[in-house]
Design a protein around this motif. Structure first.
Motif, PDB file in Angstrom:
ATOM      1  N   ARG A  14       0.811  -1.314  -0.051  1.00 23.33           N
ATOM      2  CA  ARG A  14       0.004  -0.020  -0.033  1.00 23.33           C
ATOM      3  C   ARG A  14       0.958   1.319  -0.011  1.00 23.33           C
ATOM      4  O   ARG A  14       0.628   2.249  -0.598  1.00 23.33           O
ATOM      5  N   ALA A  15       2.125   1.224   0.902  1.00 16.45           N
ATOM      6  CA  ALA A  15       2.949   2.346   0.651  1.00 16.45           C
ATOM      7  C   ALA A  15       3.571   2.608  -0.700  1.00 16.45           C
ATOM      8  O   ALA A  15       3.267   3.547  -1.169  1.00 16.45           O
ATOM      9  N   ALA A  18       0.629   4.067  -2.682  1.00 18.29           N
ATOM     10  CA  ALA A  18       0.469   5.456  -2.335  1.00 18.29           C
ATOM     11  C   ALA A  18       1.520   6.406  -2.996  1.00 18.29           C
ATOM     12  O   ALA A  18       1.313   7.336  -3.265  1.00 18.29           O
ATOM     13  N   PHE A  22       0.803   9.565  -5.500  1.00 16.91           N
ATOM     14  CA  PHE A  22       1.152  10.514  -5.120  1.00 16.91           C
ATOM     15  C   PHE A  22       2.044  11.362  -6.455  1.00 16.91           C
ATOM     16  O   PHE A  22       1.858  12.462  -6.764  1.00 16.91           O
ATOM     17  N   PHE A  48      -5.385   7.511  -3.961  1.00 16.12           N
ATOM     18  CA  PHE A  48      -4.460   7.948  -2.824  1.00 16.12           C
ATOM     19  C   PHE A  48      -5.188   7.880  -1.447  1.00 16.12           C
ATOM     20  O   PHE A  48      -4.301   7.422  -0.379  1.00 16.12           O
ATOM     21  N   THR A  52      -3.893   5.201   1.530  1.00 12.75           N
ATOM     22  CA  THR A  52      -3.211   5.766   2.879  1.00 12.75           C
ATOM     23  C   THR A  52      -4.058   5.474   3.936  1.00 12.75           C
ATOM     24  O   THR A  52      -3.698   5.479   5.085  1.00 12.75           O
TER      25      THR A  52
END
Length: 79
Positions: A14-15, A18, A22, A48, A52
């Protein structure tokens, strides 16, 4: 490459998603404004927020805010 990505911890995936989203938002802001870039920005911004983890609290807060505003605006003036 996909196997490496899928072998990551779910939080790390997920990071990574993200950070990529971004970057896409930043690149989309560099383009001139038109209907396509506005929809791309809206879609990427929503994704996004999901990546997050703040999309659900954001939608709940928006629901209560809109409910309160509608109640205030539709209340008779003599109350």
């Amino acid at each position: 490459m996909l196997e490496k990505f899928l072998s990551l911890d779910p939080l790390a995936r997920r990071a990574v998603i993200a950070v990529g989203l971004f970057g896409m938002m930043f690149i989309d802001l560099l383009f001139p404004t038109c209907n396509l870039t506005v929809w791309v920005f809206f879609t990427v911004c929503t994704a996004f927020l999901w990546a997050t983890g703040i999309l659900r609290p954001f939608l709940i807060m928006l629901y209560y805010l809109l409910r309160t505003i509608i109640r205030l605006k539709t209340r008779p003036w003599w109350w």
